[in-house]
Motif scaffolding. Structure first.
Motif, PDB file in Angstrom:
ATOM      1  N   PHE A 227       0.861  -1.191   0.000  1.00 59.06           N
ATOM      2  CA  PHE A 227       0.000   0.000   0.000  1.00 59.06           C
ATOM      3  C   PHE A 227       0.894   1.237   0.000  1.00 59.06           C
ATOM      4  O   PHE A 227       1.705   1.437   0.900  1.00 59.06           O
ATOM      5  CB  PHE A 227      -0.916  -0.008   1.226  1.00 59.06           C
ATOM      6  N   ASP A 228       0.733   2.069  -1.020  1.00 59.05           N
ATOM      7  CA  ASP A 228       1.584   3.249  -1.191  1.00 59.05           C
ATOM      8  C   ASP A 228       0.797   4.495  -0.827  1.00 59.05           C
ATOM      9  O   ASP A 228       0.010   5.011  -1.624  1.00 59.05           O
ATOM     10  CB  ASP A 228       2.079   3.332  -2.637  1.00 59.05           C
ATOM     11  N   ARG A 229       1.009   4.995   0.372  1.00 58.11           N
ATOM     12  CA  ARG A 229       0.256   6.143   0.863  1.00 58.11           C
ATOM     13  C   ARG A 229       0.562   7.408   0.054  1.00 58.11           C
ATOM     14  O   ARG A 229      -0.340   8.176  -0.291  1.00 58.11           O
ATOM     15  CB  ARG A 229       0.574   6.378   2.337  1.00 58.11           C
ATOM     16  N   ARG A 230       1.842   7.636  -0.244  1.00 62.25           N
ATOM     17  CA  ARG A 230       2.220   8.864  -0.930  1.00 62.25           C
ATOM     18  C   ARG A 230       1.614   8.939  -2.320  1.00 62.25           C
ATOM     19  O   ARG A 230       1.100   9.982  -2.742  1.00 62.25           O
ATOM     20  CB  ARG A 230       3.742   8.977  -1.003  1.00 62.25           C
ATOM     21  N   ARG A 231       1.676   7.848  -3.061  1.00 63.86           N
ATOM     22  CA  ARG A 231       1.089   7.853  -4.401  1.00 63.86           C
ATOM     23  C   ARG A 231      -0.417   8.053  -4.360  1.00 63.86           C
ATOM     24  O   ARG A 231      -0.989   8.727  -5.218  1.00 63.86           O
ATOM     25  CB  ARG A 231       1.430   6.543  -5.138  1.00 63.86           C
ATOM     26  N   LEU A 232      -1.063   7.503  -3.348  1.00 69.20           N
ATOM     27  CA  LEU A 232      -2.501   7.710  -3.214  1.00 69.20           C
ATOM     28  C   LEU A 232      -2.805   9.182  -2.928  1.00 69.20           C
ATOM     29  O   LEU A 232      -3.710   9.768  -3.531  1.00 69.20           O
ATOM     30  CB  LEU A 232      -3.070   6.828  -2.104  1.00 69.20           C
ATOM     31  N   LEU A 233      -2.056   9.788  -2.020  1.00 71.04           N
ATOM     32  CA  LEU A 233      -2.326  11.179  -1.643  1.00 71.04           C
ATOM     33  C   LEU A 233      -2.085  12.129  -2.811  1.00 71.04           C
ATOM     34  O   LEU A 233      -2.862  13.061  -3.029  1.00 71.04           O
ATOM     35  CB  LEU A 233      -1.465  11.574  -0.445  1.00 71.04           C
ATOM     36  N   THR A 234      -1.006  11.924  -3.561  1.00 74.63           N
ATOM     37  CA  THR A 234      -0.757  12.799  -4.710  1.00 74.63           C
ATOM     38  C   THR A 234      -1.825  12.606  -5.786  1.00 74.63           C
ATOM     39  O   THR A 234      -2.269  13.568  -6.419  1.00 74.63           O
ATOM     40  CB  THR A 234       0.639  12.542  -5.304  1.00 74.63           C
ATOM     41  N   GLY A 235      -2.250  11.364  -5.980  1.00 67.65           N
ATOM     42  CA  GLY A 235      -3.320  11.116  -6.940  1.00 67.65           C
ATOM     43  C   GLY A 235      -4.629  11.736  -6.498  1.00 67.65           C
ATOM     44  O   GLY A 235      -5.371  12.314  -7.304  1.00 67.65           O
ATOM     45  N   ALA A 236      -4.923  11.623  -5.197  1.00 67.76           N
ATOM     46  CA  ALA A 236      -6.154  12.208  -4.672  1.00 67.76           C
ATOM     47  C   ALA A 236      -6.140  13.726  -4.817  1.00 67.76           C
ATOM     48  O   ALA A 236      -7.176  14.343  -5.114  1.00 67.76           O
ATOM     49  CB  ALA A 236      -6.327  11.823  -3.206  1.00 67.76           C
ATOM     50  N   ALA A 237      -4.963  14.350  -4.619  1.00 64.81           N
ATOM     51  CA  ALA A 237      -4.862  15.801  -4.777  1.00 64.81           C
ATOM     52  C   ALA A 237      -5.178  16.205  -6.216  1.00 64.81           C
ATOM     53  O   ALA A 237      -5.907  17.175  -6.464  1.00 64.81           O
ATOM     54  CB  ALA A 237      -3.465  16.277  -4.384  1.00 64.81           C
ATOM     55  N   GLY A 238      -4.638  15.454  -7.164  1.00 66.70           N
ATOM     56  CA  GLY A 238      -4.940  15.743  -8.566  1.00 66.70           C
ATOM     57  C   GLY A 238      -6.415  15.562  -8.885  1.00 66.70           C
ATOM     58  O   GLY A 238      -7.018  16.375  -9.582  1.00 66.70           O
ATOM     59  N   GLY A 239      -6.998  14.493  -8.347  1.00 68.16           N
ATOM     60  CA  GLY A 239      -8.425  14.268  -8.561  1.00 68.16           C
ATOM     61  C   GLY A 239      -9.272  15.362  -7.959  1.00 68.16           C
ATOM     62  O   GLY A 239     -10.295  15.774  -8.529  1.00 68.16           O
ATOM     63  N   ALA A 240      -8.878  15.865  -6.774  1.00 68.96           N
ATOM     64  CA  ALA A 240      -9.625  16.941  -6.116  1.00 68.96           C
ATOM     65  C   ALA A 240      -9.594  18.215  -6.958  1.00 68.96           C
ATOM     66  O   ALA A 240     -10.598  18.930  -7.062  1.00 68.96           O
ATOM     67  CB  ALA A 240      -9.055  17.205  -4.731  1.00 68.96           C
ATOM     68  N   VAL A 241      -8.439  18.488  -7.561  1.00 69.47           N
ATOM     69  CA  VAL A 241      -8.335  19.670  -8.432  1.00 69.47           C
ATOM     70  C   VAL A 241      -9.286  19.541  -9.616  1.00 69.47           C
ATOM     71  O   VAL A 241      -9.986  20.499  -9.979  1.00 69.47           O
ATOM     72  CB  VAL A 241      -6.882  19.846  -8.913  1.00 69.47           C
TER      73      VAL A 241
END
Length: 580
Positions: A227-241
């Protein structure tokens, strides 16, 4: 994945929340082009209103007033994004097909709400379908980002041991992370159980009993995924934008389209008091001379609105309150039902330099402000109308000017058509004789009857005068400064204004010579500018031309130059031309 417990609850909720946000944002953006009613959020909200018992509706109106619909939409979003979307994320972690099924269920609900609207069309399904597809893509993408590189399980892992972690330089697999599920080989199950018993729960979240920090593990078939927390968070930030950006853009575009459509549908009533016919000699028809009536597309626009407010006339209301006996609230239809007055009025911006272009003349249609104020009943001592625009701008208008009989209007139309959105649709103020910053509030929604010693409008604390009567001015339109003129008989022409007094004379001089009287065009009244012209026998060389006007009260504009601040520019307009 072996179990939801391997992926933290916050991560599951985040995946669903971002995917849901992308779905709704993209749907809102598509609805801006397909029609406001095709938005699944709006359609579901309307359906909720229709199904809500009357007592609940009455409670909402009493409690939230005009904000009841905003609260409803916010409630729909909270339910979908705050409660349901995280559940979809949890399902997707167990198996992507489950997450897709959850999105499909709510797409069906949205489609049902959209298609049961009375004016529903085939294209109205597009926002929901495209939004659901975008949400599904985002969900799949986030799950793949949350799963780092796989590593193969040993055929028979020793009890109490862990498989080696993936190498640091491993490349991202091309395999489909969406194939994860609860099934898999027996040895994979045993290995995953061994991993869980070893205490590995998440990257950076602690380790096993041996004190070594290890990544949390998800299982896909016979492989283990970290489980890669950092990749999830950066992806979620892009999705939120993407979610927020598409929603905001869709709202802006949708509002503009809806307001434009509403404006086109406005049927203008006939005026109870028509304007006087424009005299045949009001326009001298000289090339380069400003026409008597300024076309809407050419009319100057100066305001503080970075984005033009989009005000739906069906939602518009005008509130009159403050120092009044009876507060008044009018809808757009009620305003249109009142006796309407038509008037030709020239507007001028206080920021207009001598000879500037921030001035224009139009035929306006509206309700007399004085009539509305009499309904409210002005109290003794009130001397200011603090008007507020839909975007929050305020201006202070002297009460005595509005009540002295001039055509001060809550205008609904300009040159025979509903107000252009950029010029204040659905309603703006037009007050002859005052600069716009103290009178011409666009998108007006509120009038507070007050006093100048108690309230300040937007521009007053910024150094501008509290009251702004227009100063007599004149301008040379032909020839323009820097023009080259042929020797011989030439024409000098322009416009002059002195609202609400009227222009009585215009004089022109060349090279500091004698002042000569210009010919004046006809005007329907004192509230418009007046064209003028004079013949000139031009001789070769460079020449300076000046103009000045005198109003009907005998006041000639001053030669003394002053900047626009704090209460309007002064001086004689001067141009220099070359005669060849």
């Amino acid at each position: 994945m072996q179990s939801n417990s391997v992926v933290p609850a916050w991560a599951r909720a985040l995946m669903g929340l971002v995917a849901g946000g992308v779905a709704l944002g993209i749907a809102q953006l598509v609805a801006a082009f397909a029609g406001a009613g095709s938005s699944p959020v709006v359609a579901v909200g309307d359906a909720v209103i229709d199904l809500t018992p009357a007592p609940v509706k009455d409670f909402a109106i009493r409690t939230f007033g005009e904000n009841d619909k905003t609260v409803l939409i916010a409630g729909v979003l909270i339910v979908v994004l705050g409660g349901i979307a995280p559940l979809i994320g949890t399902l997707a972690v167990r198996r992507l097909a489950y997450g897709f099924a959850g999105l499909a269920v709510f797409a069906v609900i949205g489609l049902a709400a959209v298609l049961t609207r009375p004016d529903a069309g085939v294209l109205d399904v597009l926002p929901t379908l495209v939004g659901a597809a975008a949400g599904a893509w985002a969900l799949r993408w986030l799950v793949r980002r949350a799963a780092a590189e796989p590593f193969a399980l040993p055929a028979s892992p020793p009890a109490g041991t862990l498989p080696a972690p993936p190498p640091a330089d491993a490349t991202e697999p091309t395999g489909a992370a969406e194939d994860v599920g609860v099934g898999g080989a027996t040895d994979a199950t045993q290995a995953a159980s061994a991993i869980e018993s070893g205490g590995a729960r998440g990257r950076g979240s602690g380790g096993g009993g041996d004190g070594v920090e290890r990544p949390a593990v998800m299982r896909a078939g016979a492989d283990l995924w970290t489980f890669d927390r950092r990749r999830l968070l950066t992806g979620a930030a892009g999705g939120a934008v993407v979610a927020v950006g598409s929603a905001v853009l869709g709202q802006a575009l949708g509002g503009r389209r809806a307001v434009d459509a509403a404006r086109v549908r406005v049927a203008l009533p006939r005026p109870a008091t028509p304007a006087k016919p424009i005299p045949a000699g009001a326009d001298l028809h000289i090339r380069g001379l400003s026409p008597f009536i300024t076309k809407n597309r050419d009319f100057y626009r100066v305001d503080t609105a970075l984005v033009v407010p989009q005000v739906d006339p069906n939602d518009w209301k005008l509130r009159i309150h403050g120092m009044v006996d009876r507060p008044v609230e009018l809808t757009y239809q009620e305003l249109l039902g009142m006796p309407l007055t038509e008037a030709d009025v020239t507007l001028t911006c206080v920021s207009n330099e001598v000879g500037g272009e921030y001035v224009g003349n139009a035929r306006w249609l509206g309700v007399r402000m004085a009539e509305v104020l009499r309904r409210a009943g002005l109290r003794s001592g009130a001397d200011m109308l603090l008007s507020t625009s839909a975007d929050g701008f305020t201006c202070g208008t002297p009460v005595d000017v509005v009540m002295d009989g001039r055509d001060a209007l809550f205008a609904i139309a300009m040159n025979g058509e509903a107000l252009p959105v950029a010029h204040g649709f659905p309603v703006r103020q037009v007050v002859p004789g005052l600069y716009g910053y103290v009178s011409a509030t666009k998108w007006v929604v509120d009038i507070k009857v007050t006093r100048f010693d108690q309230d300040e409008a937007y521009w007053t604390p910024r150094g501008w005068a509290a009251k702004g009567p227009i100063k007599t001015q004149s301008r040379i339109d032909v020839p323009k400064s820097g023009d080259s003129v042929k020797a011989g008989r030439a024409t000098i022409a322009g416009v002059a204004w002195a609202q609400h007094t009227g222009v009585d004379a215009v004089e022109v001089r060349v090279d500091q010579g004698q002042w000569r009287q210009a010919r004046l065009a006809e005007v329907p009244g004192p509230d418009t500018w007046r064209q003028w012209s004079i013949d000139w026998d031009a001789t070769a060389g460079e020449h300076t031309i000046q103009v000045r006007a005198t109003d009907a009260a005998g006041r000639t504009q001053t030669e003394q130059e002053a900047p626009p601040a704090p209460d309007g520019a002064t001086g004689w307009h001067t141009v220099t031309v070359t005669v060849t």
